[in-house]
Write an enzyme that holds these catalytic residues in place. Sequence first.
Site: not given
Lengths: 456, 456
Positions: A17, A106, A130, A135, A137, A188, A191, A202, A206
């Site tokens: 990123v 996060k 954001e 991601g 959105i 991909g 991970e 994860d 969120k």
Amino acid sequence: MIEYRNLRVALLGAGSVGSQVARLLLSQGDEFASRIGARLELVGIAVRDVDAPRDTELPRELFTTDASSLILGADIVVELMGGIEPARGYVLEALNSGADVITANKALLATHGPELFDAAEQVGAQLYYEAAVAGAIPIIRPLRDSLAGDRINRILGIVNGTTNFVLDRMDVNGETLQDALATATDRGYAEADPTADIGGYDAAQKAAILASLAFHTVVPLDRVYREGITGVTKAQVDAAREAGAVIKLLAICERMTDPETGEEGVSARVYPALISRDHPLAAVHGAHNAVFVQAAAAGDLMFYGAGAGGVETASAVLGDVVSAARRHVVGGPGVAESTHADLPVLDIGRVVTRYQITLDVEDQPGVLAAVARILSDGGVSVETVQQSVPSTTGPVVIAGAAPAAAGPIHGGGTATATLVIGTHEAEEAALAATVEALAASDVVIAISSVLRVEGS
Amino acid sequence: MIEYRNLRVALLGAGSVGSQVARLLLSQGDEFASRIGARLELVGIAVRDVDAPRDTELPRELFTTDASSLILGADIVVELMGGIEPARGYVLEALNSGADVITANKALLATHGPELFDAAEQVGAQLYYEAAVAGAIPIIRPLRDSLAGDRINRILGIVNGTTNFVLDRMDVNGETLQDALATATDRGYAEADPTADIGGYDAAQKAAILASLAFHTVVPLDRVYREGITGVTKAQVDAAREAGAVIKLLAICERMTDPETGEEGVSARVYPALISRDHPLAAVHGAHNAVFVQAAAAGDLMFYGAGAGGVETASAVLGDVVSAARRHVVGGPGVAESTHADLPVLDIGRVVTRYQITLDVEDQPGVLAAVARILSDGGVSVETVQQSVPSTTGPVVIAGAAPAAAGPIHGGGTATATLVIGTHEAEEAALAATVEALAASDVVIAISSVLRVEGS
């Protein structure tokens, strides 16, 4: 040629990123200047190792290992390092110096959000995030601003692309969890160590962020109930498909009444759940994300798009950078994070939802009555019972049956039958105790599946 | 008990949205005060007739016919009267007095947007209009802020609930346009005079607003190409369904290269178009709205929800009221509307898209070759040809055919055959001229349908 003032942007991290954010900042400078009324100057990129191989063509002289010097004097700090430390320290340094901070972290927000928001409020800085959820959105700004005059009752989110890819492969291609996960790794989407994704960690981070924002209440990560997808079987996915449903890993944030105290509270939880094929979330395929929001006035809303990816997530980061920069241009302090509601966060045991329980039982008289009695004793009310016997051509649906009064489910023989029980809404604690009682019962051979049903 | 300062809110209009806004402002005052850090005081509601019958229980003393007095001294003015005048005059009065203005008035924005945004910028006030497009769905703020660091390439929007309801009934229930429109009127989805909706005028206003915002360019309403749904036939809808597609009235905003000059430009247009059933917009049923956004970095995004309704639209209005109020609390002028890009708006003739042309031809040798030559001469390249003869069981698909070289489409006889031609991308002007040439040709009996194909 308009002369713009400069705003100094410090970037922490140059991963997938970060490198895209740097590239876009450098290549679209004129466009950003026109939109903002000031020029964004990328003053440096802090990394652990300046000499590490990188696939982008970013100018070597931008890289430094001295994050603190970079932060000092920056107007806007973009934290894309990930992890708790040293990210937390740098974000606090930046906020304390009065810089606005943009982060996609996060884990940091879900564990140290209140500390960071307090630091921002102290100096009138703003913390934007954001990119931390779903991601590309736009979901944070709609929840914080667009729905600021409404009352959010429930959020159902597909917020982890890896698990959605895996579950979608199992559903669409009929793969096992192991095969689907191998495909995800090959492409991909997963991970090398996929624990954070498939374990639901994860998604839980969120959920904590979304619930805190939606309910104006601090919802710490350790109050988010979490189950991953490792227990989801091909048999469950196949059965769901046949029944017109699909299994999705959902992050659920819900405003609800505590069934014990009658008081208003909130629940944040992550688990694989059945949803009907008719639900808009059922059509979210591959690694896509979507967030379904139910608000008192606005009704049902859905936000759909790419949940991950370097350049996609960079879009969300840069939207925050431009917002922060515009704020610098027009002046005025940031808007503080709102946690005024401070509602109690309910334990998973207090959650009320519907369930589907799949049991292997002996196919003989009295079994259904016995099973029904256990459910009834446990306070779990049955909505549908469906029985499938391997040798018959299809399941027998007994919708709305009163099972306690029903007779033998199948005449004679000692073969095994499968019972699929759909419950009315029940308290999670009651359900858990009832499932234990079923497991201990003589008539039950095995409990093959317990799934929550969401999206009604 | 916290003592908050008051922010004075003036409401202009008490229709279905206005009365819900008033009700929520009055009933949720404490909640709003906590979120904002100031109390919203509804100082009055301007209406044409104070004594008109109203279905809500709003206090009689709030109503007045003197809008100007109400505006004077208000911090926030909410304009929900609709129409151009006197709404325009009141909005200018409010902005000139330094008040922030919230409006859901798409007609006003699409025709006088630049004048209003200029007035706001002069005094550092802000003009909010989330409710003007797609009702409750947050789309203005995501485009303006969340995607501020990205480059929006295309927007495909279902932004008119009435026409989506009608087309959905035709598709799902097989109704004619007339029957579906009658149902829409019965259920309150269509007004007594449905021209603004079914003529595409409402959607065109929204397209002008979305294109202006997305492309940082003033796109006036009279530069938006517009076709309504009045020409959509049951036969077209049925044929689309059989071909795995659906007809939707789309508001399309597109960044494109002018095929004549090679320069960058934008197009805004509204017409009924074919989209594949696989496209996320195909699943938008009933009176729902959805906006599909394609951005350079973020990829594909979709925003879905209720496009109209009093209380739903009130949610969007109140989100803007809370945003404006927060800005009053923290101070600082508003962010000006950005029109710096100032791209040329292209005529419909320059638009490049795909087409589906349905022709009735004489079923005899040489007809396909003649039709193919007309297309080829007109610069329209054919992708697929499908022929259906009433007496055969199904259509013959000649995918990727080179029709100029093809022989007779059907041996012998003088019966009528139907040709369905799918084109590659072509310029609208070339297509229009080619359709005229086809109509004038001896071998063509009738052109039964010309539809654009979108969403590739």
